[in-house]
Design a protein around this motif. Structure first.
Motif, PDB file in Angstrom:
ATOM      1  N   PRO A 100       0.806  -1.228   0.000  1.00 50.31           N
ATOM      2  CA  PRO A 100       0.000   0.000   0.000  1.00 50.31           C
ATOM      3  C   PRO A 100       0.834   1.272   0.000  1.00 50.31           C
ATOM      4  O   PRO A 100       0.369   2.330  -0.426  1.00 50.31           O
ATOM      5  N   ASP A 101       2.083   1.165   0.461  1.00 51.88           N
ATOM      6  CA  ASP A 101       2.956   2.336   0.547  1.00 51.88           C
ATOM      7  C   ASP A 101       3.914   2.458  -0.636  1.00 51.88           C
ATOM      8  O   ASP A 101       4.720   3.387  -0.688  1.00 51.88           O
ATOM      9  N   GLY A 102       3.855   1.505  -1.568  1.00 56.35           N
ATOM     10  CA  GLY A 102       4.761   1.574  -2.713  1.00 56.35           C
ATOM     11  C   GLY A 102       5.367   0.221  -3.019  1.00 56.35           C
ATOM     12  O   GLY A 102       4.703  -0.816  -2.902  1.00 56.35           O
ATOM     13  N   TYR A 103       6.656   0.227  -3.359  1.00 64.13           N
ATOM     14  CA  TYR A 103       7.345  -1.001  -3.759  1.00 64.13           C
ATOM     15  C   TYR A 103       8.585  -1.192  -2.899  1.00 64.13           C
ATOM     16  O   TYR A 103       9.291  -0.227  -2.583  1.00 64.13           O
ATOM     17  N   GLU A 104       8.861  -2.443  -2.525  1.00 66.16           N
ATOM     18  CA  GLU A 104      10.001  -2.705  -1.654  1.00 66.16           C
ATOM     19  C   GLU A 104      10.588  -4.072  -1.931  1.00 66.16           C
ATOM     20  O   GLU A 104       9.951  -4.938  -2.542  1.00 66.16           O
ATOM     21  N   GLY A 105      11.833  -4.263  -1.482  1.00 68.56           N
ATOM     22  CA  GLY A 105      12.527  -5.525  -1.675  1.00 68.56           C
ATOM     23  C   GLY A 105      13.931  -5.290  -2.205  1.00 68.56           C
ATOM     24  O   GLY A 105      14.277  -4.187  -2.648  1.00 68.56           O
ATOM     25  N   PHE A 106      14.746  -6.331  -2.171  1.00 68.98           N
ATOM     26  CA  PHE A 106      16.134  -6.222  -2.608  1.00 68.98           C
ATOM     27  C   PHE A 106      16.230  -5.829  -4.084  1.00 68.98           C
ATOM     28  O   PHE A 106      17.004  -4.939  -4.454  1.00 68.98           O
ATOM     29  N   ASP A 107      15.442  -6.494  -4.938  1.00 72.03           N
ATOM     30  CA  ASP A 107      15.471  -6.154  -6.360  1.00 72.03           C
ATOM     31  C   ASP A 107      15.031  -4.714  -6.601  1.00 72.03           C
ATOM     32  O   ASP A 107      15.543  -4.047  -7.501  1.00 72.03           O
ATOM     33  N   VAL A 108      14.078  -4.248  -5.816  1.00 77.01           N
ATOM     34  CA  VAL A 108      13.621  -2.859  -5.939  1.00 77.01           C
ATOM     35  C   VAL A 108      14.749  -1.906  -5.565  1.00 77.01           C
ATOM     36  O   VAL A 108      14.983  -0.894  -6.245  1.00 77.01           O
TER      37      VAL A 108
END
Length: 281
Positions: free
Chosen positions: A59-67
């Motif tokens: 809901p707050d956007g995009y996250e993660g190592f690849d991001v």
């Protein structure tokens, strides 16, 4: 007479507006993006939307190592975060997306192999992952791949990971196919299954979620080598530019920070950052 004067004045205003619009069009690219960093264009990047720790839409956007890796690379290419357009890159669609030009590059747990490299080019690798298993934190029985014999081993429907284990390492393993990794985790937590298998980076991402923290552990078996690369269209000059960005990300320690932020809570013992162009077989 007055009507003619008003009409003429209106026409003059309209002409000025059209002229201003025409002049403004020089500051936009073909897609209508406004000018700014990165030559005034947007950059479209393919990622996973459903892999916690790797690439996830929230809901707050995009996250993660690849991001984090993709954002760093985009910045080095001259694009700010608000110029990035994220697009979901499902595993089966990645080569087609690049070939059609739907995205500029893809960072989506994209393992480099000969079949894919015949269709697209890869920058990197930027992470060396391995097929592994996830078990309950208090499990004392599964210490090696052979211990999976007679155990209920889960992976998602359509994945070859569990079958690889059964074919090569634990022929008596009882394969269980669930629709999602989250369903496998729920089964693992309840005791309905004994282990979940896929890439260790993906397992670490799921296990790092707050609702699962401390409940699971990685086996550390390193059953295969999975070299994650950034896919670009065949012949694209982006490959060299992305490699330069990745080298900088490693040298300035941003890579280490991204690993710790996304995988650290699961106790993921990652490999050191791989050398660009060195695909480990």
């Amino acid at each position: 007479m007055k009507l003619r004067k008003v009409t003429a004045a209106s026409a003059a205003v309209l002409a000025l507006a059209v002229a201003a619009t025409a002049c403004g069009s020089d500051d936009k690219d073909d897609s209508g993006s406004s000018s700014g960093n990165g030559g005034g264009k947007k950059i479209t990047i393919g990622i996973k939307f459903d892999q916690p720790g790797i690439g996830q839409k929230t809901p707050d956007g995009y996250e993660g190592f690849d991001v984090d890796v993709a954002t760093y690379v985009a910045k080095e290419l001259g694009y700010s975060e608000d110029q990035i357009q994220w697009k979901e890159a499902k595993s089966a669609d990645r080569e087609t997306m690049l070939q059609r030009g739907d995205v500029d590059f893809i960072a989506a747990s994209y393992s480099i192999n000969d079949e894919r490299a015949a269709k697209v080019d890869f920058a990197g690798p930027y992470l060396l992952a391995h097929q592994d298993v996830l078990v309950r934190a208090d499990d004392k029985d599964i210490k090696a791949p052979a211990d999976l014999n007679s155990k209920k081993l889960c992976s998602v429907t359509g994945s070859t990971s569990a079958q690889n284990v059964k074919d090569k390492l634990a022929p008596k393993a009882q394969l269980q196919q669930y629709p999602t990794y989250s369903a496998c985790l729920t089964g693992l937590q309840s005791g309905a299954i004994d282990a979940l298998t896929t890439d260790d980076s993906i397992l670490a991402g799921y296990a790092s979620q707050s609702n699962f923290k401390g409940k699971f552990k990685l086996g550390g078996f390193k059953m295969t080598n999975e070299n994650y690369g950034i896919g670009v269209k065949k012949g694209s000059d982006l490959k060299a530019k992305i490699n330069t960005a990745l080298e900088k990300m490693v040298s300035d320690k941003s890579w280490d920070k991204a690993v710790e932020a996304n995988f650290g809570p699961a106790g993921y013992k990652n490999e050191p950052a791989p050398q660009i162009g060195n695909v480990v077989k």
